[in-house]
Scaffold this motif. Structure first.
Motif, PDB file in Angstrom:
ATOM      1  N   ALA A   4       0.827  -1.208   0.000  1.00 28.98           N
ATOM      2  CA  ALA A   4       0.000   0.000   0.000  1.00 28.98           C
ATOM      3  C   ALA A   4       0.859   1.255   0.000  1.00 28.98           C
ATOM      4  O   ALA A   4       1.843   1.350   0.709  1.00 28.98           O
ATOM      5  CB  ALA A   4      -0.925   0.006   1.208  1.00 28.98           C
ATOM      6  N   PRO A   6       0.912   4.861   1.181  1.00 27.94           N
ATOM      7  CA  PRO A   6       0.144   5.603   2.168  1.00 27.94           C
ATOM      8  C   PRO A   6      -0.296   7.003   1.723  1.00 27.94           C
ATOM      9  O   PRO A   6      -1.111   7.610   2.402  1.00 27.94           O
ATOM     10  CB  PRO A   6       1.095   5.688   3.365  1.00 27.94           C
ATOM     11  CG  PRO A   6       2.445   5.524   2.797  1.00 27.94           C
ATOM     12  CD  PRO A   6       2.286   4.655   1.582  1.00 27.94           C
ATOM     13  N   ASP A  37      -3.619   3.857   0.049  1.00 25.71           N
ATOM     14  CA  ASP A  37      -4.092   3.876   1.431  1.00 25.71           C
ATOM     15  C   ASP A  37      -4.467   5.313   1.768  1.00 25.71           C
ATOM     16  O   ASP A  37      -3.610   6.191   1.850  1.00 25.71           O
ATOM     17  CB  ASP A  37      -2.986   3.382   2.353  1.00 25.71           C
ATOM     18  CG  ASP A  37      -3.397   3.318   3.806  1.00 25.71           C
ATOM     19  OD1 ASP A  37      -4.430   3.927   4.175  1.00 25.71           O
ATOM     20  OD2 ASP A  37      -2.685   2.662   4.578  1.00 25.71           O
ATOM     21  N   GLY A  39      -5.801   6.417   4.535  1.00 27.30           N
ATOM     22  CA  GLY A  39      -5.978   6.528   5.966  1.00 27.30           C
ATOM     23  C   GLY A  39      -5.648   7.900   6.536  1.00 27.30           C
ATOM     24  O   GLY A  39      -6.156   8.265   7.582  1.00 27.30           O
ATOM     25  N   ILE A  69      -7.698   1.492   0.157  1.00 30.92           N
ATOM     26  CA  ILE A  69      -7.934   1.026   1.513  1.00 30.92           C
ATOM     27  C   ILE A  69      -8.034   2.229   2.438  1.00 30.92           C
ATOM     28  O   ILE A  69      -7.524   3.312   2.133  1.00 30.92           O
ATOM     29  CB  ILE A  69      -6.843   0.035   1.990  1.00 30.92           C
ATOM     30  CG1 ILE A  69      -5.452   0.655   1.937  1.00 30.92           C
ATOM     31  CG2 ILE A  69      -6.886  -1.235   1.147  1.00 30.92           C
ATOM     32  CD1 ILE A  69      -4.358  -0.246   2.519  1.00 30.92           C
ATOM     33  N   HIS A  70      -8.720   2.032   3.555  1.00 27.21           N
ATOM     34  CA  HIS A  70      -8.922   3.077   4.562  1.00 27.21           C
ATOM     35  C   HIS A  70      -9.566   4.325   3.958  1.00 27.21           C
ATOM     36  O   HIS A  70      -9.176   5.450   4.268  1.00 27.21           O
ATOM     37  CB  HIS A  70      -7.608   3.427   5.274  1.00 27.21           C
ATOM     38  CG  HIS A  70      -6.968   2.250   5.913  1.00 27.21           C
ATOM     39  ND1 HIS A  70      -5.701   1.842   5.590  1.00 27.21           N
ATOM     40  CD2 HIS A  70      -7.435   1.356   6.830  1.00 27.21           C
ATOM     41  CE1 HIS A  70      -5.399   0.764   6.298  1.00 27.21           C
ATOM     42  NE2 HIS A  70      -6.450   0.437   7.047  1.00 27.21           N
TER      43      HIS A  70
END
Length: 91
Positions: A4, A6, A37, A39, A69-70
């Protein structure tokens, strides 16, 4: 699956940050990233959905498919509302 990315410098996917986010994601795709990601994203609006779709479109043109993701909950909701959640794997 790729590790991933970030997208650490992304703290918002909003109208104000959309162009910078788009460019950062396009650069990541050009570098071969396929997992984003999100996040670190603390604020998002419908621009976030548009940016994610643009990233996915660029990746598909390069023969890749992105996963997210996130993803912030409100982006999930907006993608479902607009009927595009199926175009954003992992969202």
């Amino acid at each position: 699956m790729a590790e991933a990315n970030p997208m650490l410098s992304l703290d918002a996917l909003t109208f104000a940050s959309g162009r910078a986010a788009l460019e950062q994601g396009l650069a990541a795709i050009a570098a071969g990233e396929t997992v984003f990601d999100l996040g670190g994203v603390k604020a998002a609006d419908s621009t976030g959905v548009a940016v994610m779709l643009a990233w996915q479109r660029r990746a598909l043109a390069a023969g890749q498919r992105l996963s997210f993701i996130h993803v912030p909950a409100n982006v999930h909701s907006l993608a479902r509302l607009y009927g595009v959640d199926g175009l954003l794997p992992g969202s």
